[in-house]
Design a protein around this motif. Structure first.
Motif, PDB file in Angstrom:
ATOM      1  N   ARG A 237       2.341   1.873  -3.480  1.00 35.21           N
ATOM      2  CA  ARG A 237       1.297   2.296  -4.415  1.00 35.21           C
ATOM      3  C   ARG A 237       0.891   3.750  -4.173  1.00 35.21           C
ATOM      4  N   GLU A 238       0.929   4.167  -2.914  1.00 34.96           N
ATOM      5  CA  GLU A 238       0.487   5.521  -2.560  1.00 34.96           C
ATOM      6  C   GLU A 238       1.623   6.527  -2.564  1.00 34.96           C
TER       7      GLU A 238
ATOM      8  N   GLN B 227       0.822  -1.211   0.000  1.00 43.89           N
ATOM      9  CA  GLN B 227       0.000   0.000   0.000  1.00 43.89           C
ATOM     10  C   GLN B 227       0.855   1.258   0.000  1.00 43.89           C
TER      11      GLN B 227
END
Length: 315
Positions: A263-264, A260
């Motif tokens: 991806r962020e 995560q």
């Protein structure tokens, strides 16, 4: 007269009953067999298979319903490495329950159980030692050499072998993030025998071993676990509820957090991640396994997890 069955599968499918070689009266030859249980690993196998084939006597690849040509890729890669005669491909066509809650709810002797899947797969080994390996784990050249040298030394004793692995998230062909925050240490090599089979644990299968067995721990920097940012790396797990929040599964929680964060665009904020950039024309997996890990200062991993939690985290 057929050999007695050690574990009859719940569904009554005789081809998927488990009969261990010692029950069948088949002697185990000296050596080490690597057992892959794979589904849709065609993308990884060109990196994964060659160093393993160079390290072990035989590779047993059990294909669990792949639809990406995994078995064909495995055969091609083995043939290109001059090791086609040391690869056996088996088909396990049954849907296997995902690790976590699904696994817990599935009877251990069902063909849908991770436990039965593993016992059936390893029952086809005919060497004195076996190595569990995943279709996304890439040995370095040093790791391959160490395993090759170790495999013959193990024959005179009974020992299990553990090695750290380092998750590598591939962003693109030239960029990756290595997670060096924790020491993910797990036993991979075991003797074959009735005291070293698989039983059902809460969230996955567990290989048993008798008390007092010698444990060999290999150094850091020998294997990376490849994660692709453009793929769903958690399809074999539930990504909600207790499966990721229970501290017993901190490793999976960490993997999910890393995925995560990258991806962020906040990988630097998470801590413990090291960005690696490959030189032009070199794939990031090749650069990490051939060059970066070999040149990186040791120790690679400095624990960032509190000691109280680390003690409860599976190794």
């Amino acid at each position: 007269m057929p050999a007695p069955v050690d574990i009859a599968c719940l569904e009554g499918l005789s081809d998927f009953d488990v009969t261990w070689p010692w029950t069948a009266g088949e002697p185990l030859a000296p050596g080490l067999t690597c057992v892959f249980r794979v589904r849709n690993e065609a993308r990884n196998l060109p990196w994964v298979l060659p160093p393993v084939l160079a390290a072990v006597d035989h590779v047993l690849l059990v294909d669990n319903g792949s639809d990406d040509g995994t078995a064909d890729v495995a055969r091609r890669v083995a043939d290109e490495a001059g090791a086609g005669d040391r690869l056996t491909v088996l088909d396990y066509p049954h849907r296997v329950s995902r690790a976590g809650g699904e696994h817990l709810a599935t009877p251990a002797t069902s063909v849908h159980s991770l436990t039965h899947f593993y016992n059936w797969s390893f029952s086809h080994v005919r060497t004195a030692y076996s190595m569990k390996w995943d279709g996304d784990m890439v040995l370095t050249g040093e790791g391959s050499s160490i395993l090759r040298d170790l495999s013959w030394q193990l024959q005179a004793t009974e020992a299990i072998v553990a090695m750290p692995r380092h998750p590598l998230t591939v962003v693109d062909e030239s960029t990756g993030w290595l997670d060096l925050s924790l020491r993910f240490l797990e036993p991979w090599v075991y003797p074959m025998g009735p005291e070293f089979t698989f039983v059902k644990a809460f969230d996955w299968e567990l290989r048993e071993f008798p008390p007092g067995v010698e444990r060999v721990v290999l150094p850091q920097g020998l294997v990376v676990e490849v994660k692709w940012l453009d793929a769903d790396e958690f399809a074999h797990w539930r990504t909600e509820g207790v499966d990721f929040t229970n501290t017993r599964l901190y490793r999976k929680l960490r993997e999910f957090e890393v995925d995560q964060a990258i991806r962020e665009g906040r990988a630097e904020e998470l801590g413990g991640l090291t960005r690696v950039d490959a030189p032009p024309g070199v794939h990031i997996i090749d650069h990490v396994t051939d060059t970066w890990l070999r040149q990186a200062p040791r120790p690679l991993v400095k624990h960032s997890l509190p000691a109280s939690l680390r003690e409860r985290t599976p190794r």
